[in-house]
Enzyme design. Structure first.
Site, PDB file in Angstrom:
ATOM      1  N   ASP A   1      15.785  56.533 -23.111  1.00 56.64           N
ATOM      2  CA  ASP A   1      16.541  55.271 -23.196  1.00 56.64           C
ATOM      3  C   ASP A   1      17.750  55.022 -22.373  1.00 56.64           C
ATOM      4  O   ASP A   1      18.725  54.222 -22.707  1.00 56.64           O
ATOM      5  CB  ASP A   1      16.753  55.022 -24.614  1.00 56.64           C
ATOM      6  CG  ASP A   1      15.750  54.856 -25.460  1.00 56.64           C
ATOM      7  OD1 ASP A   1      14.752  54.443 -25.211  1.00 56.64           O
ATOM      8  OD2 ASP A   1      15.792  55.433 -26.900  1.00 56.64           O
TER       9      ASP A   1
ATOM     10  N   LYS B   1      15.480  53.872 -17.627  1.00 56.27           N
ATOM     11  CA  LYS B   1      14.499  54.055 -16.900  1.00 56.27           C
ATOM     12  C   LYS B   1      13.536  52.949 -16.283  1.00 56.27           C
ATOM     13  O   LYS B   1      13.088  52.675 -14.962  1.00 56.27           O
ATOM     14  CB  LYS B   1      13.573  55.220 -17.124  1.00 56.27           C
ATOM     15  CG  LYS B   1      14.258  56.476 -17.616  1.00 56.27           C
ATOM     16  CD  LYS B   1      13.239  57.569 -17.946  1.00 56.27           C
ATOM     17  CE  LYS B   1      12.964  57.155 -19.549  1.00 56.27           C
ATOM     18  NZ  LYS B   1      14.145  56.926 -20.432  1.00 56.27           N
TER      19      LYS B   1
ATOM     20  N   GLY C   1       9.714  53.234 -24.866  1.00 63.43           N
ATOM     21  CA  GLY C   1       9.997  51.913 -24.824  1.00 63.43           C
ATOM     22  C   GLY C   1      10.745  51.613 -23.701  1.00 63.43           C
ATOM     23  O   GLY C   1      11.999  51.901 -23.541  1.00 63.43           O
ATOM     24  N   HIS C   2      10.180  50.985 -22.770  1.00 63.28           N
ATOM     25  CA  HIS C   2      10.928  50.581 -21.484  1.00 63.28           C
ATOM     26  C   HIS C   2      11.376  49.024 -21.267  1.00 63.28           C
ATOM     27  O   HIS C   2      10.051  48.287 -21.017  1.00 63.28           O
ATOM     28  CB  HIS C   2      10.114  51.029 -20.302  1.00 63.28           C
ATOM     29  CG  HIS C   2      10.260  52.507 -20.215  1.00 63.28           C
ATOM     30  ND1 HIS C   2       9.286  53.302 -19.378  1.00 63.28           N
ATOM     31  CD2 HIS C   2      10.703  53.521 -21.085  1.00 63.28           C
ATOM     32  CE1 HIS C   2       9.349  54.588 -19.526  1.00 63.28           C
ATOM     33  NE2 HIS C   2      10.159  54.786 -20.500  1.00 63.28           N
TER      34      HIS C   2
HETATM   35  P1  GDP Z   1      14.356  53.310 -21.248  1.00 61.97           P
HETATM   36  O1  GDP Z   1      13.437  53.836 -22.033  1.00 61.97           O
HETATM   37  O2  GDP Z   1      14.908  54.533 -20.357  1.00 61.97           O
HETATM   38  O3  GDP Z   1      13.515  52.664 -19.904  1.00 61.97           O
HETATM   39  O4  GDP Z   1      15.309  52.452 -21.616  1.00 61.97           O
HETATM   40  P2  GDP Z   1      15.276  51.459 -22.642  1.00 61.97           P
HETATM   41  O5  GDP Z   1      14.623  50.244 -22.091  1.00 61.97           O
HETATM   42  O6  GDP Z   1      14.707  51.929 -24.098  1.00 61.97           O
HETATM   43  O7  GDP Z   1      16.840  51.084 -23.030  1.00 61.97           O
HETATM   44  C1  GDP Z   1      17.648  50.747 -22.223  1.00 61.97           C
HETATM   45  C2  GDP Z   1      18.132  49.188 -22.466  1.00 61.97           C
HETATM   46  O8  GDP Z   1      19.575  48.930 -21.726  1.00 61.97           O
HETATM   47  C3  GDP Z   1      17.308  48.061 -22.201  1.00 61.97           C
HETATM   48  O9  GDP Z   1      17.663  47.167 -23.136  1.00 61.97           O
HETATM   49  C4  GDP Z   1      17.756  47.757 -20.771  1.00 61.97           C
HETATM   50  O10 GDP Z   1      17.582  46.182 -20.453  1.00 61.97           O
HETATM   51  C5  GDP Z   1      19.158  47.645 -20.781  1.00 61.97           C
HETATM   52  N1  GDP Z   1      19.953  48.025 -19.661  1.00 61.97           N
HETATM   53  C6  GDP Z   1      19.450  48.971 -18.470  1.00 61.97           C
HETATM   54  N2  GDP Z   1      20.491  49.099 -17.697  1.00 61.97           N
HETATM   55  C7  GDP Z   1      21.529  48.180 -18.045  1.00 61.97           C
HETATM   56  C8  GDP Z   1      22.723  48.178 -17.582  1.00 61.97           C
HETATM   57  O11 GDP Z   1      23.240  48.665 -16.402  1.00 61.97           O
HETATM   58  N3  GDP Z   1      23.660  47.490 -18.575  1.00 61.97           N
HETATM   59  C9  GDP Z   1      23.324  46.858 -19.649  1.00 61.97           C
HETATM   60  N4  GDP Z   1      24.300  45.995 -20.206  1.00 61.97           N
HETATM   61  N5  GDP Z   1      22.087  47.017 -20.269  1.00 61.97           N
HETATM   62  C10 GDP Z   1      21.193  47.868 -19.422  1.00 61.97           C
HETATM   63  P1  IMO Z   2      11.722  56.170 -23.530  1.00 62.59           P
HETATM   64  O1  IMO Z   2      10.683  56.548 -22.615  1.00 62.59           O
HETATM   65  C1  IMO Z   2      14.139  57.955 -27.043  1.00 62.59           C
HETATM   66  C2  IMO Z   2      11.770  60.803 -29.384  1.00 62.59           C
HETATM   67  C3  IMO Z   2      11.663  60.261 -30.988  1.00 62.59           C
HETATM   68  C4  IMO Z   2      11.637  61.815 -31.604  1.00 62.59           C
HETATM   69  C5  IMO Z   2      11.298  62.551 -30.733  1.00 62.59           C
HETATM   70  C6  IMO Z   2       9.726  63.125 -31.024  1.00 62.59           C
HETATM   71  O2  IMO Z   2      12.035  54.898 -24.102  1.00 62.59           O
HETATM   72  O3  IMO Z   2      13.167  56.814 -23.352  1.00 62.59           O
HETATM   73  P2  IMO Z   2       7.438  61.831 -30.488  1.00 62.59           P
HETATM   74  O4  IMO Z   2       6.856  60.336 -31.045  1.00 62.59           O
HETATM   75  O5  IMO Z   2       7.555  61.740 -29.086  1.00 62.59           O
HETATM   76  O6  IMO Z   2       6.672  62.901 -30.937  1.00 62.59           O
HETATM   77  O7  IMO Z   2       8.945  61.710 -31.177  1.00 62.59           O
HETATM   78  O8  IMO Z   2      11.586  62.031 -29.271  1.00 62.59           O
HETATM   79  N1  IMO Z   2      11.387  59.937 -28.716  1.00 62.59           N
HETATM   80  C7  IMO Z   2      12.241  58.905 -27.776  1.00 62.59           C
HETATM   81  N2  IMO Z   2      13.579  58.974 -27.959  1.00 62.59           N
HETATM   82  N3  IMO Z   2      13.379  57.276 -26.223  1.00 62.59           N
HETATM   83  C8  IMO Z   2      11.907  57.545 -25.958  1.00 62.59           C
HETATM   84  O9  IMO Z   2      11.320  56.994 -24.987  1.00 62.59           O
HETATM   85  C9  IMO Z   2      11.450  58.503 -26.720  1.00 62.59           C
HETATM   86  N4  IMO Z   2      10.260  58.870 -27.110  1.00 62.59           N
HETATM   87  C10 IMO Z   2      10.157  59.931 -28.091  1.00 62.59           C
HETATM   88  O10 IMO Z   2      12.501  59.246 -31.493  1.00 62.59           O
HETATM   89  O11 IMO Z   2      13.057  62.238 -31.958  1.00 62.59           O
HETATM   90 MG    MG Z   3      13.464  53.420 -24.178  1.00 60.80          MG
END
Ligand code: GDP
Ligand code: IMO
Ligand code: MG
Length: 427
Positions: free
Chosen positions: A13, A16, A40-41
């Site tokens: 999170d 990416k 979850g991106h």
């Molecule tokens: P990922 O799993 O690595 O793709 O990250 P997630 O999407 O789960 O979580 C990142 C969150 O931060 C998302 O809601 C993005 O829209 C948000 N985000 C990404 N870069 C930035 C930033 O530079 N500033 C802010 N405020 N939000 C960001």
């Molecule tokens: P993104 O790509 C954050 C965590 C789960 C749990 C552990 C194992 O959005 O960064 P799993 O279902 O993979 O066997 O769970 O890994 N986890 C994540 N935490 N971001 C993710 O993906 C994750 N995918 C799995 O919460 O602790």
């Molecule tokens: Mg994520």
């Protein structure tokens, strides 16, 4: 610059999805190489927000070919619903390529994931419940079902029966659950075959040819370095290799072909699920990071655990991934703090430790040693260049860069594509 890996440097999170989408317009292929719909991106394009789980974030760039590599575990029901969701919003998904060697997640993997967690009780991992771990376990146990098996009914039946043999014994006798019918699984999965067939390709051949022709290929990691099954906080990890080496095995591309490895690094730290987290905050600052940063899981809706930036972890990510660059995200979230603590080392049983301890026991005992950096109060979301940032924000970035061991080449100041300061080009 033909091949780049973009991966999470912390516990997932980090942003990416946004970083991949930002590059998507300039690359020819974006490849997921591990994980599945546990990811979850979130990608924000103009006033549109997309939540992607299984599909590579490059799917939102029309010029880019999205690829699901052999190292990914694919839930076909999720795949088809994600595709139709995007189609309904006008996104063309016809270029998608899926490796025939990718493994399938089936309903029995999800059941096993959930019952295993329940029976672990207080020791549970806090998985996403998507069947990821059991699907990878079957792959390693050589009883997995691959995408290509969907196209040979007799093989599919044999493989599903073999996979369910011991699982049904365990489900019924150990977990007191109903047995899963192999016929039902086969019937459901044969129903997906024709909907998926046209996407299936020899992705390893296509990607290697593309790199040889000078095309730009971006490998997009799911999860993060500290969730890696080999290099993360085992057993509180996911069951694949998000680290850079995973891009090679998970896409069938040799390490000599990869030129750049970009670590996505949040300006503070978050984690979802169980496991050690030295800089975790349980106070008003933690709550403020969660609220301002919108730190709620895209996949499971769980609140993310929040804490200050941990330079020990960033240094470790540089080491195990051979990072060439960082993309620092969410700097804007830190606006308004007078002082921003940054963890520079750990205290473990009275000793100062500069590097991530290899012993699980030591890591569970690690207490952060903080240095306070001066904060800033100016709105930075409109900053376009490094010089636009207030002096203290510049100093915060420079301090993180110095502690983390690789140049910070981009800085996120908001969720949108254009809310990014590009310090050095990635391409
Ligand atoms: P990922 O799993 O690595 O793709 O990250 P997630 O999407 O789960 O979580 C990142 C969150 O931060 C998302 O809601 C993005 O829209 C948000 N985000 C990404 N870069 C930035 C930033 O530079 N500033 C802010 N405020 N939000 C960001
Ligand atoms: P993104 O790509 C954050 C965590 C789960 C749990 C552990 C194992 O959005 O960064 P799993 O279902 O993979 O066997 O769970 O890994 N986890 C994540 N935490 N971001 C993710 O993906 C994750 N995918 C799995 O919460 O602790
Ligand atoms: Mg994520």
């Amino acid at each position: 610059m033909p091949a780049l890996v973009l991966l999470g440097a912390q516990w997932g999170d980090e942003g990416k999805g946004k970083a991949t989408d930002l590059l998507g317009g300039s690359v020819d292929y974006v490849v997921r190489y591990q994980g599945g719909n546990n990811a979850g991106h979130t990608v924000v394009v103009g006033d549109q927000k997309y939540a992607l789980h299984l599909l590579p974030s490059g799917i939102l760039s029309p010029s880019c070919t999205p690829v699901i590599g052999n190292g990914v575990v694919v839930d076909p029901a999720v795949l088809l619903s994600e595709l139709s969701g995007l189609n309904e919003r006008g996104v063309d998904t016809s270029k998608l390529l899926i490796s025939g060697n990718a493994h399938l997640i089936t309903p029995y993997h999800q059941t096993v994931d959930k019952v295993t967690e329940r029976f672990l009780g207080k020791r549970k991992i806090g998985t996403t419940g998507r069947g990821i771990g059991p699907a990878y376990a079957d792959k390693i146990n050589r009883v997995g079902i691959r995408v290509q098996d969907l196209f040979d009914e007799s093989i599919l039946i044999q493989k599903v029966e073999a996979a369910l043999n011991d699982k049904n014994q365990i489900l019924v006798k150990l977990f007191n659950r109903r047995a899963i019918s192999a016929e039902q699984v086969v019937e459901e999965y044969l129903g997906y075959a024709e909907q998926i067939r046209d996407y299936v390709a020899d992705t390893t051949l296509i990607l290697n040819n593309a790199i040889d022709e000078g095309k730009v290929v971006l490998f997009e990691g799911g999860q993060g370095t500290l969730l890696d099954v080999d290099h993360g906080t085992y057993p509180f990890v996911t069951s694949s290799n998000p680290t850079a080496g995973g891009a090679c095995t998970g896409a069938g591309v040799g390490p000599t072909k990869i030129n750049r490895v970009i670590g996505i690094l949040k300006a503070y730290t978050t984690r979802v699920g169980a496991g050690p987290f030295p800089t975790e905050l349980f106070d008003a600052d933690g709550e403020a990071l969660r609220t301002i940063g919108g730190e709620r899981g895209v996949t499971t809706g769980r609140d993310r655990r929040c804490g200050w930036f941990d330079a020990v972890i960033a240094r470790y990510a540089t080491r195990v991934n051979g990072l060439t660059d960082f993309f620092l995200t969410k700097l804007d979230v830190l606006t308004g703090w007078e002082q921003i603590p940054v963890c520079v080392a750990y205290e473990i049983d009275g000793r100062r430790v500069e590097e991530l301890p290899y012993s699980q026991t030591d890591f569970h005992h690690a207490k952060p040693i903080y240095e306070n950096l001066p904060g800033w109060s100016e709105d930075i979301t409109k900053a376009k260049t490094f010089a636009d940032l207030p002096k203290n924000a510049q100093a915060y970035v420079k301090a993180l860069e110095q502690m983390s061991g690789a140049p910070i080449s981009a800085i996120g100041v908001g969720p949108g594509r254009d809310e990014t300061i590009q310090v050095n080009s990635f391409l």
